[in-house]
Design an enzyme around this catalytic site. Structure first.
Site, PDB file in Angstrom:
ATOM      1  N   HIS A  41      -9.738   0.733  -0.931  1.00  0.00           N
ATOM      2  CA  HIS A  41      -9.208   0.293   0.375  1.00  0.00           C
ATOM      3  C   HIS A  41      -9.313   1.483   1.321  1.00  0.00           C
ATOM      4  O   HIS A  41      -8.330   2.156   1.612  1.00  0.00           O
ATOM      5  CB  HIS A  41      -7.766  -0.192   0.245  1.00  0.00           C
ATOM      6  CG  HIS A  41      -7.602  -1.367  -0.671  1.00  0.00           C
ATOM      7  ND1 HIS A  41      -7.562  -1.247  -2.040  1.00  0.00           N
ATOM      8  CD2 HIS A  41      -7.474  -2.691  -0.407  1.00  0.00           C
ATOM      9  CE1 HIS A  41      -7.404  -2.452  -2.583  1.00  0.00           C
ATOM     10  NE2 HIS A  41      -7.350  -3.338  -1.617  1.00  0.00           N
ATOM     11  N   GLU A 120     -14.200  -1.525   2.373  1.00  0.00           N
ATOM     12  CA  GLU A 120     -13.338  -1.897   3.498  1.00  0.00           C
ATOM     13  C   GLU A 120     -13.835  -3.222   4.074  1.00  0.00           C
ATOM     14  O   GLU A 120     -15.002  -3.338   4.449  1.00  0.00           O
ATOM     15  CB  GLU A 120     -13.346  -0.816   4.581  1.00  0.00           C
ATOM     16  CG  GLU A 120     -12.438  -1.109   5.763  1.00  0.00           C
ATOM     17  CD  GLU A 120     -11.008  -1.435   5.341  1.00  0.00           C
ATOM     18  OE1 GLU A 120     -10.532  -2.536   5.672  1.00  0.00           O
ATOM     19  OE2 GLU A 120     -10.383  -0.569   4.673  1.00  0.00           O
ATOM     20  N   ASP A 145     -13.890  -6.778  -0.706  1.00  0.00           N
ATOM     21  CA  ASP A 145     -12.470  -6.626  -0.999  1.00  0.00           C
ATOM     22  C   ASP A 145     -12.284  -5.661  -2.167  1.00  0.00           C
ATOM     23  O   ASP A 145     -12.993  -5.734  -3.168  1.00  0.00           O
ATOM     24  CB  ASP A 145     -11.880  -7.987  -1.337  1.00  0.00           C
ATOM     25  CG  ASP A 145     -10.422  -7.892  -1.725  1.00  0.00           C
ATOM     26  OD1 ASP A 145     -10.136  -7.916  -2.937  1.00  0.00           O
ATOM     27  OD2 ASP A 145      -9.568  -7.769  -0.829  1.00  0.00           O
ATOM     28  N   ASP A 166      -5.422   2.359  -3.020  1.00  0.00           N
ATOM     29  CA  ASP A 166      -4.443   2.578  -1.954  1.00  0.00           C
ATOM     30  C   ASP A 166      -4.435   1.363  -1.029  1.00  0.00           C
ATOM     31  O   ASP A 166      -4.831   1.444   0.136  1.00  0.00           O
ATOM     32  CB  ASP A 166      -4.831   3.858  -1.189  1.00  0.00           C
ATOM     33  CG  ASP A 166      -3.847   4.206  -0.096  1.00  0.00           C
ATOM     34  OD1 ASP A 166      -2.730   3.650  -0.093  1.00  0.00           O
ATOM     35  OD2 ASP A 166      -4.198   5.037   0.759  1.00  0.00           O
TER      36      ASP A 166
END
Length: 286
Positions: A41, A120, A145, A166
């Site tokens: 992420h 991202e 994802d 994260d």
């Protein structure tokens, strides 16, 4: 909820997380074998501290701004200096206008043979990250994802490296997704290193997560070491913003525990809000 890290970039949680991230990467550099970092992420990669979002909360003022001005002991300064040097490299001399996110910090510590996969899916953040990395041949930005990326990219062909988990914690089930995602990835890559960040608002939820991660790590064919760090900038109240955050590490560098025992006490004063901060560092039990 649509999470925007620009409101929180450079806060106490970023500082602690990124100091630990840099220490892990430095140890990965110690061996000549190539490594890959998978950031599930990744976010926008770089954040404007002069912008309206950062100025509205001012969280960086009680985070990175204080740590940049702090005086560290001669033993601790060499341990935090690589992180501080990376932040300084993104700013004009004697100013703090910009804060690098995890993918940019990782990129700063990659050797020519090492690689970064940054995931991202939020369109604006992804475009900002692509621009920040400037089509870097060592860093790949993936429109996927993070929870789908884990089974897709683990284990990496390099067979050595770090997975940074994260997530934004927008959804109520994010803790369970983290627990399940780690378990699935660890089953496929038990020798990889894992760094998981989480907000520490519910003791029940964080303890359950730590027990689960420790149980998975201990249950592999070769039991892996696990470390838990929680840092509280102020006492948590019902109406307060995030003041406590945690990290779970699996297969951390063997010297990291000793380093954190030296570093963390020297972060208590600069990162404390309304008094000294507090931390706990332990080996979680299943």
């Amino acid at each position: 909820m649509n999470y925007r890290h620009a409101f929180h970039a450079g806060n106490f949680a970023d500082v602690v997380k990124h100091i630990v991230l840099v220490r892990i990467l430095i140890y990965l550099q110690d061996k000549p074998a190539v490594f890959r970092v998978i950031d599930t992420h990744a976010g926008a990669g770089i954040y404007d501290l002069t912008g309206e979002q950062a100025r509205r909360t001012g969280e960086f003022l009680t985070g990175i701004a204080r740590v940049m001005q702090a005086r560290f002991s001669e033993n601790v300064l060499p341990l935090v200096a690589p992180y501080l040097d990376i932040v300084r490299a993104f700013n004009p001399p004697a100013r703090l206008d910009t804060y690098p996110g995890s993918p940019l910090i990782v990129r700063a510590l990659l050797r020519p043979q090492d690689r970064l996969t940054a995931c991202e899916i939020e369109p604006e953040a992804r475009q900002q990250l692509i621009a920040a990395l400037r089509r870097d041949s060592q860093a790949r930005v993936v429109d996927l994802d993070g929870w789908m990326a884990l089974p897709a990219f683990v284990p990496p062909k390099e067979r050595r490296g770090l997975v940074l988990l994260d997530p934004p914690y927008e959804d109520k089930d994010e803790f369970s997704r983290l627990a399940d995602g780690f378990a699935a990835a660890f089953t496929k890559w038990p020798t990889g290193s894992y760094l998981m960040w989480y907000p520490a608002k519910s003791r029940r939820a964080t303890d359950a997560l730590a027990r689960h991660v420790a149980g998975v790590a201990a249950g592999g064919p070769s039991p892996a070491k696990c470390l838990r760090l929680e840092f509280s900038a102020a006492p948590q109240t019902a109406d307060s913003t995030l003041v406590s955050a945690g990290l779970l590490l699996v297969n951390p560098p063997w010297m990291l525990t000793g380093e954190l025992k030296a570093i963390l006490p020297e972060l208590e004063k600069p990162l404390g809000q309304g008094g000294a901060a507090r931390f706990r560092l332990e080996v979680p039990k299943p």
